[in-house]
Write a protein that holds these residues in place. Sequence first.
Motif: not given
Length: 67
Positions: A57-67
């Motif tokens: 599962v990939n999590v992005y905040l705007n364009d940043d990967d925050v996983r």
Amino acid sequence: MSIKILIPTPLRPYTGKQPTAEVTGETVGEALNNLVTQHPDLRRHLFAEDGKLRSFVNVYLNDDDVR
């Protein structure tokens, strides 16, 4: 804070076929917890039995990967 979460096509059957979900939360973790509270069927697809986010599962905040 209101947050819009984009739902990938394969997971949309678990959100009533909606492409996005609006949740609240001050952190990414709170937002994800609120998402699975609103859409309980998503939990098993996003989180392992130990409560950790599944590795694929990939999590992005705007364009940043925050996983």
